[in-house]
Scaffold this motif. Structure first.
Motif, short mmCIF file in Angstrom:
data_model
loop_
_atom_site.label_atom_id
_atom_site.label_comp_id
_atom_site.label_asym_id
_atom_site.label_seq_id
_atom_site.Cartn_x
_atom_site.Cartn_y
_atom_site.Cartn_z
N GLY A 218 44.91 62.42 35.42
CA GLY A 218 43.77 62.81 36.25
C GLY A 218 42.80 63.68 35.49
N VAL A 219 41.61 63.82 36.08
CA VAL A 219 40.58 64.69 35.50
C VAL A 219 39.86 65.38 36.64
CG1 VAL A 219 38.93 62.77 35.45
CG2 VAL A 219 38.53 64.77 34.02
N GLN A 220 39.45 66.62 36.39
CA GLN A 220 38.69 67.37 37.39
C GLN A 220 37.59 68.14 36.68
OE1 GLN A 220 39.50 67.18 40.86
NE2 GLN A 220 37.38 67.88 40.83
N LYS A 221 36.41 68.19 37.30
CA LYS A 221 35.27 68.89 36.71
C LYS A 221 34.87 70.05 37.61
CE LYS A 221 30.74 67.81 34.65
NZ LYS A 221 29.88 68.81 35.30
N ARG A 222 34.49 71.15 36.98
CA ARG A 222 33.96 72.31 37.72
C ARG A 222 32.84 72.93 36.88
NH1 ARG A 222 35.74 78.36 38.57
NH2 ARG A 222 34.93 78.73 40.67
N GLY A 223 31.61 72.74 37.29
CA GLY A 223 30.49 73.18 36.48
C GLY A 223 30.47 72.41 35.17
N ASP A 224 30.46 73.13 34.04
CA ASP A 224 30.50 72.43 32.75
C ASP A 224 31.92 72.36 32.19
OD1 ASP A 224 30.97 75.04 31.97
OD2 ASP A 224 29.55 75.01 30.29
N ALA A 225 32.90 72.75 33.01
CA ALA A 225 34.29 72.77 32.55
C ALA A 225 35.05 71.55 33.08
CB ALA A 225 34.99 74.04 33.02
N TYR A 226 35.94 71.04 32.22
CA TYR A 226 36.77 69.89 32.57
C TYR A 226 38.24 70.25 32.44
CZ TYR A 226 32.79 66.63 32.23
OH TYR A 226 31.61 65.96 32.41
N CYS A 227 39.04 69.63 33.30
CA CYS A 227 40.49 69.76 33.23
C CYS A 227 41.09 68.36 33.22
CB CYS A 227 41.00 70.53 34.44
SG CYS A 227 42.81 70.59 34.58
N PHE A 228 41.84 68.05 32.15
CA PHE A 228 42.52 66.77 32.03
C PHE A 228 44.03 67.01 32.15
CE2 PHE A 228 38.58 66.47 29.64
CZ PHE A 228 38.05 65.28 30.11
N VAL A 229 44.69 66.20 32.96
CA VAL A 229 46.14 66.34 33.15
C VAL A 229 46.82 65.00 32.95
CG1 VAL A 229 46.08 68.33 34.68
CG2 VAL A 229 45.78 66.06 35.65
N LEU A 230 48.03 65.05 32.40
CA LEU A 230 48.84 63.85 32.20
C LEU A 230 50.30 64.27 32.29
CD1 LEU A 230 48.55 61.00 29.65
CD2 LEU A 230 50.56 62.48 29.53
N ALA A 231 51.08 63.49 33.05
CA ALA A 231 52.49 63.82 33.26
C ALA A 231 53.33 62.55 33.30
CB ALA A 231 52.66 64.60 34.57
N ASP A 232 54.58 62.69 32.89
CA ASP A 232 55.54 61.57 32.85
C ASP A 232 56.74 61.99 33.69
OD1 ASP A 232 57.40 59.63 32.28
OD2 ASP A 232 57.34 59.89 30.10
N GLY A 233 56.86 61.41 34.88
CA GLY A 233 57.90 61.79 35.80
C GLY A 233 59.28 61.31 35.39
N LEU A 234 60.29 62.11 35.74
CA LEU A 234 61.69 61.80 35.42
C LEU A 234 62.48 61.78 36.73
CD1 LEU A 234 62.01 64.51 32.64
CD2 LEU A 234 61.35 62.13 32.29
N GLY A 235 63.43 60.88 36.82
CA GLY A 235 64.31 60.90 37.99
C GLY A 235 64.29 59.66 38.84
N GLY A 236 63.58 58.63 38.39
CA GLY A 236 63.59 57.38 39.14
C GLY A 236 62.50 57.31 40.19
N HIS A 237 62.27 56.12 40.69
CA HIS A 237 61.21 55.89 41.67
C HIS A 237 61.41 56.76 42.91
CE1 HIS A 237 58.08 53.99 43.88
NE2 HIS A 237 58.91 53.49 44.78
N GLY A 238 60.33 57.39 43.34
CA GLY A 238 60.41 58.28 44.48
C GLY A 238 60.75 59.70 44.10
N GLY A 239 61.16 59.90 42.86
CA GLY A 239 61.43 61.24 42.36
C GLY A 239 60.48 61.59 41.23
N GLY A 240 60.57 60.81 40.16
CA GLY A 240 59.71 61.05 39.01
C GLY A 240 58.24 60.85 39.31
N ASP A 241 57.93 59.77 40.03
CA ASP A 241 56.52 59.50 40.31
C ASP A 241 55.93 60.56 41.25
OD1 ASP A 241 58.11 58.52 42.34
OD2 ASP A 241 56.93 56.72 42.69
N GLU A 242 56.73 61.03 42.19
CA GLU A 242 56.25 62.09 43.08
C GLU A 242 56.05 63.40 42.31
OE1 GLU A 242 57.88 62.86 46.93
OE2 GLU A 242 58.66 60.81 47.10
N ALA A 243 56.97 63.69 41.40
CA ALA A 243 56.87 64.93 40.63
C ALA A 243 55.63 64.94 39.75
CB ALA A 243 58.12 65.11 39.78
N SER A 244 55.37 63.86 39.04
CA SER A 244 54.21 63.81 38.15
C SER A 244 52.91 63.89 38.94
CB SER A 244 54.25 62.54 37.29
OG SER A 244 54.21 61.36 38.08
N ARG A 245 52.86 63.18 40.07
CA ARG A 245 51.66 63.23 40.90
C ARG A 245 51.45 64.63 41.48
NH1 ARG A 245 53.01 59.71 44.25
NH2 ARG A 245 53.63 61.00 46.02
#
Length: 241
Positions: A21-48
């Motif tokens: 994901g990416v978020q902008k605030r004024g001239d500042a940007y925040c980029f995030v990336l995550a890799d969930g662990l724990g299987g479907h419904g666990g890892g994907d929820e955690a990363s999101r």
């Protein structure tokens, strides 16, 4: 001028546990990336959860400082632990996390786990984050070479992740970099960097006119080398400054 592009693909898995994901605030940007662990419904929820927690907070409080980066990790860690308790799924909901902040003056980043941030200056690789993993520890101890990480039997054994209680911070915050122009960053999960080495990354960067072109070139290489080999989810964020 700042430009970016993002890709995320399930690879040869049924579910995609990566989140970007990416978020902008004024001239500042925040980029995030995550890799969930724990299987479907666990890892994907955690990363999101951790990524969306940071994006939401950045809208109100975001700034490009080391103090704010620490807030990103601490706040999203707290929210993840609370959600684990609520769902009674402490064993399942864990994730890596990378965060890159940039404004018109400076750039700073942090990470935990084995999702990486690569920093290029004037089309040349300057540094990358070091994985919190068993193979990276073996490299530090001089027991294996850097190039052996990608195929090591214990490559997926992580020593630090989000979603495990800690007495002291387990994430790493890099020193800030003054924005000079000519910087390029790649945030990527292990399912991405597993199939493309640093030299091809740099070679493709030199040919690319945009972040999208760079990602497309690298994704072609990832698919070529990983196809038919039980490819994990792979995700990447490319940023040109």
């Amino acid at each position: 001028m700042l430009s970016y592009d993002i890709l995320s693909n399930p690879g040869e898995r049924e579910y995609n546990e990566d989140y970007t994901g990416v978020q902008k605030r004024g001239d500042a940007y925040c980029f995030v990336l995550a890799d969930g662990l724990g299987g479907h419904g666990g890892g994907d929820e955690a990363s999101r959860l951790v990524c969306e927690c940071i994006r939401s907070d950045f809208v109100a409080n975001g700034e490009v400082t080391g103090v704010y980066l620490e807030r990103c990790f601490e706040l999203s860690q707290q929210r993840l632990l609370e959600e684990q308790i609520r769902q009674r799924r402490k064993a399942e909901m864990k994730t890596t996390l990378t965060v890159l902040l940039a404004d018109s003056d400076r750039i700073q980043w942090g990470h935990i786990g084995d999702s990486r941030i690569y920093y290029f200056q004037d089309k040349k690789l300057k540094l990358r984050t070091l994985d919190h993993s068993v193979p990276q520890m073996l490299v530090a101890a001089g027991r294996i070479k850097e190039k052996q990480i990608r195929r090591h039997a214990d490559r997926s054994r992580l020593l630090r992740v989000m979603g495990v209680e800690w007495d002291e911070p387990q994430y790493e915050i890099a020193e800030p970099v003054k924005r000079m122009g000519g910087e390029a960053f790649l945030l990527c999960t292990d399912g991405f960097w597993e199939w493309i080495e640093e030299r091809p990354m740099q070679k493709l960067l030199k040919k690319a006119g945009t972040p999208k072109e760079w990602l497309m070139g690298m994704e072609t290489a990832v698919k070529k080398h990983g196809c038919g080999k039980q490819m994990d989810n792979y995700s990447a964020v490319a940023v040109f400054l």
